[in-house]
Design an enzyme around this catalytic site. Structure first.
Site, mmCIF file in Angstrom:
data_model
loop_
_atom_site.group_PDB
_atom_site.id
_atom_site.type_symbol
_atom_site.label_atom_id
_atom_site.label_comp_id
_atom_site.label_asym_id
_atom_site.label_seq_id
_atom_site.Cartn_x
_atom_site.Cartn_y
_atom_site.Cartn_z
ATOM 1 N N ASN A 119 0.875 -1.466 0.054
ATOM 2 C CA ASN A 119 -0.066 0.006 -0.210
ATOM 3 C C ASN A 119 0.827 1.401 0.003
ATOM 4 O O ASN A 119 1.464 1.363 1.033
ATOM 5 C CB ASN A 119 -0.662 0.063 1.487
ATOM 6 C CG ASN A 119 -1.569 1.414 1.278
ATOM 7 O OD1 ASN A 119 -1.735 2.178 0.652
ATOM 8 N ND2 ASN A 119 -2.174 1.524 2.534
ATOM 9 N N LYS A 129 0.014 4.326 -0.353
ATOM 10 C CA LYS A 129 -0.599 5.485 0.233
ATOM 11 C C LYS A 129 -0.164 6.696 -0.820
ATOM 12 O O LYS A 129 -0.334 6.445 -1.601
ATOM 13 C CB LYS A 129 -0.041 5.631 1.755
ATOM 14 C CG LYS A 129 -0.370 4.424 2.717
ATOM 15 C CD LYS A 129 0.181 4.818 3.740
ATOM 16 C CE LYS A 129 0.143 3.466 4.781
ATOM 17 N NZ LYS A 129 0.190 3.879 6.127
ATOM 18 N N HIS A 177 -9.412 1.098 5.103
ATOM 19 C CA HIS A 177 -8.125 1.287 5.935
ATOM 20 C C HIS A 177 -8.336 2.361 7.005
ATOM 21 O O HIS A 177 -9.164 3.253 6.873
ATOM 22 C CB HIS A 177 -6.996 1.855 4.534
ATOM 23 C CG HIS A 177 -5.597 2.216 5.390
ATOM 24 N ND1 HIS A 177 -5.206 2.875 6.129
ATOM 25 C CD2 HIS A 177 -4.640 1.249 5.255
ATOM 26 C CE1 HIS A 177 -4.007 2.744 6.535
ATOM 27 N NE2 HIS A 177 -3.494 1.760 5.892
ATOM 28 N N GLU A 214 -6.796 4.729 8.092
ATOM 29 C CA GLU A 214 -6.407 6.115 7.608
ATOM 30 C C GLU A 214 -7.868 6.737 6.932
ATOM 31 O O GLU A 214 -7.825 8.050 6.924
ATOM 32 C CB GLU A 214 -5.322 6.296 6.756
ATOM 33 C CG GLU A 214 -3.858 6.103 7.714
ATOM 34 C CD GLU A 214 -2.742 5.614 6.906
ATOM 35 O OE1 GLU A 214 -2.658 5.629 5.648
ATOM 36 O OE2 GLU A 214 -1.850 5.144 7.428
ATOM 37 N N GLU A 234 -5.068 -4.826 10.910
ATOM 38 C CA GLU A 234 -4.029 -3.761 11.045
ATOM 39 C C GLU A 234 -4.285 -3.114 12.300
ATOM 40 O O GLU A 234 -5.183 -2.079 12.183
ATOM 41 C CB GLU A 234 -4.083 -3.060 9.932
ATOM 42 C CG GLU A 234 -3.815 -3.524 8.411
ATOM 43 C CD GLU A 234 -3.323 -2.509 7.469
ATOM 44 O OE1 GLU A 234 -2.321 -2.850 6.997
ATOM 45 O OE2 GLU A 234 -4.007 -1.405 7.431
ATOM 46 N N GLY A 268 2.985 2.236 10.814
ATOM 47 C CA GLY A 268 3.931 3.310 10.656
ATOM 48 C C GLY A 268 4.576 3.680 11.716
ATOM 49 O O GLY A 268 5.300 4.731 11.834
ATOM 50 N N SER A 321 3.734 -2.128 10.344
ATOM 51 C CA SER A 321 5.021 -2.243 10.674
ATOM 52 C C SER A 321 5.775 -3.602 10.160
ATOM 53 O O SER A 321 6.749 -4.000 10.809
ATOM 54 C CB SER A 321 5.669 -1.645 11.936
ATOM 55 O OG SER A 321 5.135 -0.289 12.384
#
Ligand code: PEP
Length: 249
Positions: A8, A10, A93, A95, A163, A169, A208
């Site tokens: 991904n 992003k 996701h 985000e 996730e 991240g 991660s």
């Protein structure tokens, strides 16, 4: 079960970054990994990426809108992604949930839109740090499965990505035991609701994941591959994760 390793990107990458896709394709062609490979670049690069990949790896989108078309400035439908050369799309996701207010219901509609367009829906779920600290990780993930995976799910058209939000991240990951526990729970929820389709669906771990921890995570119970952010941007890191997956049964 053949694992899926999905990148991904992003909001990273311009046409210069297509060189990374070319490099991954060359690696895959030269030394075929024992896993499926998908890269989800920004929407602006999907058509060029698909053209470059020439079927050596799959290309996917990072989001879609549920409607087929209409007055939704700036949005992209699943059909448009398919037309550009995508075969999968990430939906829900964290985000998107956090910065765009996407609820489980919206995520479910997006998953259905992906199926309608003939795309694999990669449905993301995962607990916040507070939810984990409160002992609610399993409950949160179970609820998200129930609310954001629509009825009629098939394993061929659906992938779940676990996730944990606090691992994305940050360089932090749950322990192997915690990952296996959540994946086993997700498997149980899927099987209870969807029977054999739920038993077969791949459940990716994301958060991660990197070359140094890929092999141990990818061999855990019910881990059907990985969804990788930062470490998917460089072909060398992503390639190392592909190799780690290939070494696992
Ligand atoms: C992600 O955002 O899907 C992700 C897993 O990111 P990272 O690998 O950078 O934690």
């Amino acid at each position: 079960m053949r694992q899926l390793i999905a990148g991904n990107w992003k909001m990273n990458g311009t046409s210069a970054s297509l060189a990374e896709i070319e490099a991954v394709c060359e690696m895959v062609a030269g030394d075929p990994p024992n896993c499926d490979v998908l890269i989800c670049p920004p929407a602006t690069l999907i058509a060029q990426a698909a053209w470059k990949a020439k079927g050596r790896i799959a290309i996917g989108g990072q989001n879609c809108r549920a409607e087929i078309s209409g007055a939704f400035t700036g949005d992209i439908s699943a059909e448009m992604l398919k037309d550009a050369g995508a075969s999968a799309v990430i939906v829900g996701h964290s985000e998107r949930r956090q910065y765009h207010g996407e609820t489980d219901a919206i995520v479910g509609q997006k998953a259905k839109a992906a199926w309608r367009a003939g795309l694999t829906a990669i449905v993301c779920i995962g607990e916040s740090e507070q939810q984990r600290l409160n002992g609610h990780a399993l409950h949160t993930c179970g609820n998200q499965i129930n609310e954001s995976v629509p009825d009629g799910m098939t394993a061929a058209a659906t992938v779940i990505a676990y996730e944990p939000i606090w691992a994305i991240g940050t360089g932090r990951t749950p322990t192997n035991g915690e990952i296996a526990e959540v994946h086993d729970h997700i498997r149980a929820c899927l099987t209870k609701r969807f029977g054999s389709e739920g038993q077969k669906a791949r459940i990716l771990y994301g958060g991660s994941l990197k070359p140094s921890n890929a092999a141990e995570i990818l061999r855990l119970s019910n881990v059907g591959g990985g969804l990788i952010g930062g470490a998917s941007l460089k072909a060398s890191d992503f390639g190392a994760i592909l190799k780690a997956s290939s070494r696992n049964p």
